[in-house]
Design a protein around this motif. Sequence first.
Motif, PDB file in Angstrom:
ATOM      1  N   LYS A  70     -14.944  -6.928  -1.054  1.00  0.00           N
ATOM      2  CA  LYS A  70     -14.531  -8.322  -0.927  1.00  0.00           C
ATOM      3  C   LYS A  70     -13.452  -8.665  -1.946  1.00  0.00           C
ATOM      4  N   SER A  71     -13.556  -8.067  -3.125  1.00  0.00           N
ATOM      5  CA  SER A  71     -12.610  -8.412  -4.183  1.00  0.00           C
ATOM      6  C   SER A  71     -11.201  -7.947  -3.859  1.00  0.00           C
ATOM      7  N   ASN A  72     -11.062  -6.692  -3.395  1.00  0.00           N
ATOM      8  CA  ASN A  72      -9.741  -6.104  -3.159  1.00  0.00           C
ATOM      9  C   ASN A  72      -9.393  -6.021  -1.674  1.00  0.00           C
ATOM     10  N   SER A  73     -10.103  -6.800  -0.840  1.00  0.00           N
ATOM     11  CA  SER A  73      -9.893  -6.686   0.610  1.00  0.00           C
ATOM     12  C   SER A  73      -8.490  -7.121   1.038  1.00  0.00           C
ATOM     13  N   LYS A  74      -7.831  -7.975   0.264  1.00  0.00           N
ATOM     14  CA  LYS A  74      -6.516  -8.477   0.649  1.00  0.00           C
ATOM     15  C   LYS A  74      -5.381  -7.582   0.175  1.00  0.00           C
ATOM     16  N   LEU A  75      -5.717  -6.501  -0.585  1.00  0.00           N
ATOM     17  CA  LEU A  75      -4.667  -5.593  -1.036  1.00  0.00           C
ATOM     18  C   LEU A  75      -4.236  -4.669   0.098  1.00  0.00           C
ATOM     19  N   GLU A  76      -2.963  -4.362   0.186  1.00  0.00           N
ATOM     20  CA  GLU A  76      -2.441  -3.438   1.182  1.00  0.00           C
ATOM     21  C   GLU A  76      -1.901  -2.204   0.474  1.00  0.00           C
ATOM     22  N   THR A  77      -1.929  -1.056   1.193  1.00  0.00           N
ATOM     23  CA  THR A  77      -1.495   0.198   0.601  1.00  0.00           C
ATOM     24  C   THR A  77      -0.027   0.152   0.192  1.00  0.00           C
ATOM     25  N   VAL A  78       0.772  -0.525   0.941  1.00  0.00           N
ATOM     26  CA  VAL A  78       2.214  -0.558   0.653  1.00  0.00           C
ATOM     27  C   VAL A  78       2.513  -1.287  -0.641  1.00  0.00           C
ATOM     28  N   LYS A  79       1.547  -2.031  -1.149  1.00  0.00           N
ATOM     29  CA  LYS A  79       1.788  -2.792  -2.368  1.00  0.00           C
ATOM     30  C   LYS A  79       1.400  -2.003  -3.614  1.00  0.00           C
ATOM     31  N   PHE A  80       0.945  -0.741  -3.446  1.00  0.00           N
ATOM     32  CA  PHE A  80       0.607   0.065  -4.612  1.00  0.00           C
ATOM     33  C   PHE A  80       1.847   0.429  -5.406  1.00  0.00           C
ATOM     34  N   GLU A 106      -9.503   2.385   3.663  1.00  0.00           N
ATOM     35  CA  GLU A 106      -9.842   3.792   3.605  1.00  0.00           C
ATOM     36  C   GLU A 106      -9.143   4.518   2.457  1.00  0.00           C
ATOM     37  N   VAL A 107      -8.536   3.778   1.558  1.00  0.00           N
ATOM     38  CA  VAL A 107      -7.805   4.384   0.451  1.00  0.00           C
ATOM     39  C   VAL A 107      -8.791   5.045  -0.502  1.00  0.00           C
ATOM     40  N   LYS A 108      -8.514   6.298  -0.872  1.00  0.00           N
ATOM     41  CA  LYS A 108      -9.343   7.035  -1.815  1.00  0.00           C
ATOM     42  C   LYS A 108      -8.625   7.110  -3.148  1.00  0.00           C
ATOM     43  N   SER A 137       0.094   8.890  -3.387  1.00  0.00           N
ATOM     44  CA  SER A 137       0.742   9.635  -2.317  1.00  0.00           C
ATOM     45  C   SER A 137      -0.144   9.510  -1.085  1.00  0.00           C
ATOM     46  N   SER A 138       0.469   9.107   0.018  1.00  0.00           N
ATOM     47  CA  SER A 138      -0.255   8.811   1.285  1.00  0.00           C
ATOM     48  C   SER A 138      -1.431   7.901   0.972  1.00  0.00           C
TER      49      SER A 138
END
Length: 848
Positions: A70-80, A106-108, A137-138
Amino acid sequence: MLEVESDLFPRGSGKTDITFNKKPTKRKASKLFTSIPGSLFGHKENVKPKLGNKRKKNSSSPGFKVTKKKSNSKLETVKFFSYKIVAGCICSVEDHGYLVNIGIGEVKAFLHRNELLPLGKNFRPGEVIIAVIKDYSSNVVHLTPFENATSSLCSPSKRDIVKIDSVMPGLLVSCIVKRHLKNGFAVNFLNGLEGVVDWFHLPSVVSHHKEMCDLYPLNSTLKLRILHCDKRAKKVYLSGLSHVLELRMPNFDGICVGDFQRSVSVHRVDREMGLLVKLSDRLSGYVHLYRISDEKLTSLTKKQYQVNTKVDARVVALNYLEGYVCLSMQPSVMSAPFLHLQSVEIGSYLTGTVEGFKEKGVVVWVTNKIRGIIPNDHLSDTSLTDPARRFPKCSKVKCRVLSLDVSKQKLLLTAKRTLLTSKYPLISSLTGAKRGLISHGVVSKVLATGRMVSFYNNVKGYLSLEDIRSSDVDPSELSVGRVVCCTVVHCNMTSGRISLSLNTSQERHPPDFVAFASIKPGDLVTCVVHSRSKRGLRVRMEPSNVLQVIETAHLSDHYSICEPLLEAYSRHGTILENVLVLSVSKRKALLSLKKSFKANFSLDEKELHPGQCYYGFIQKIVEYGCYVRLCCAQSCGFVTLTNMAERYISKTEEIFKLGQTVLATVLSNNGGKLHLTLKSKPVEDDRVRGFFMATYIEDKAVLESRVCALLPISSLLIVEKALARKPLDGVVKAVESYGVTVKFSDDITGFATPEHCPSGLTVGSRVQGAPLDVDMATLVIDVSLRADVVGPLCSPPTESIGQEHLSFSVLLVKSFYLLCLARDNLLVVPVASFNTVSEKESIRFVSS
């Protein structure tokens, strides 16, 4: 549900959901959050809680969990991007590191073990960590612990765009000086972020602006650590101090709050802020503008203070972040006895101002910020009927620190004059209560068995009722609040109990229980009389100096002479030699002066056979008989009522008394269980009678010598003449039908029975009498006023008497012996023995 909004998580991460297992109670919020990891939130971060009604079944205590999905649900991978600060949870332990769930789809995320080597840490599944994104990476994100964010991470690649939202306090970065400010300089770091370094946080202390520009020119590179991020104003504050860079505590060289710093040099003058002074080569101090004078200053003029000026100041605080000492030059601070409760010493003297009187005592302001209370029991040495009159408001009072509780900010004082003027050392801890130490204390509680005495710092001791009475002090006088001067007898560190005594004369000779432990039954010891008690004599055994009691019945084998001996021995300091130790247990010993025990005491464990006779004493009286303690092998036997006397008796007290010496015969011995009798015929033996009378005469001689030592000269001369069988001159004081009273001096009188009085005596007649016997307890002399008796008694005997049968005249009949006259010799004839109880007969005269 508890929602915590924090700057800890990335921008757009939303709110951290913390679910309680149990409905929160009305306890303080700080207690509800005790299980939140201390590294999860920064100091003074904004936290907005919302409490809900969710409850987990079978939950025994309040708990919570952090839901990162719930805390990081709004983060997107492209914003890393690198150097992003995230919070995650250890999912599993792998061969080369840890898989971390950061709650983004699904980010690990992976944390390599090599990243933990400098920290020496290991994590378990489910543990929450704070980490920095090293690269990505990916769908795999590589993390490093936040504590390990060192200089290797200070220079991101140019493709990374770092925003202020991802910067967290504590991060170590590489900075470039861009411009100089009035009180520091501005720097750039992390590809464009701008920060400010105040000159309190410069790596080196500077005295003026030009020195700062020379030490830190433009475009120079520095390694700094982030202190604070103001994301609204988009400002970052950094520090270059060595202890901040190394994340360690600053070294203040042992300086404490309240210390005085004399003649320190002014290093820098801030006209609108204060003075920076140099305390040592590595340490500086700062005097704020408001701390320079008691008067409020708005600025400093150039003439007031200049660089290298010497000033005196006092330490008021230690700034652990900026690493400098906070000082004050205010006269009120310089003259204050102490600045906070931590610096208050127990027993120190101080003068305070009375604020007012409350139910528990008088409130006193010691300084402008510290106040204490004088309890009602410590207002004066005596109880006050009107304390408000004794301590008016705003008056000055001199007092002493009694106890201190820093956690409760509680300061107790005493105004008792005795404690203020006491020259004795203080007792403020158990370790300081040394044996033999003399100190003043205050009675804090009245017990049935004694008194509880309080000292400084809430240290308490116990004063037994027996010791109070032995010190000639009325226990009713020792009420609550009474000051007493006492000596520490023993301090038990395990139980925390201090034994006290009112006797302060033994300061140099405290009890030695180690020497006392070496004493065995049968030893003959020397004792010094301490005082008199209801049980007998309180004595101190030498050389152990342990206080013990010789019971009255153990002063002699003859019960009739025990009370006079107690009176004669009761003088303080009297030395008693050859005192027999009957038994020893722990710290108590049974002592005796009975000569029958001294002559026959034995520790032989041989079997006691029926028919054998032993000396003993009545140890205990019960309903159907008594217990007799024998002098052999410390044995004790039982005597029934039927075995006490030839005649019928209903109870033991009719013929025997507790502690009385007896001669007992063994009836039976069943496995150590003894049955005795006191009707034995050996007590009628001449040798037993002779020993009985010899011990009486010996004890009586001791009594005579003790009493004579206390008599005035005039009375002493008369008693010595009576003991020497010399005629005494006196005046008839009274003539009665039962006898004549003769006055020999102001203290000594005589008595003559009708058989010893000539006819025609009147009051005032001068007479001469022959002494028959002297009662040392009452100082009454039995005399004969007959001329035919005075002559033979007061003249030397003309003929000696050996072992032969002879006739004699009975002059006086006492309770267990006769005084007889034979061939001009005065004889003492025993008519009783140890087990014989003679009824007191009236004195009669029998002539031959």
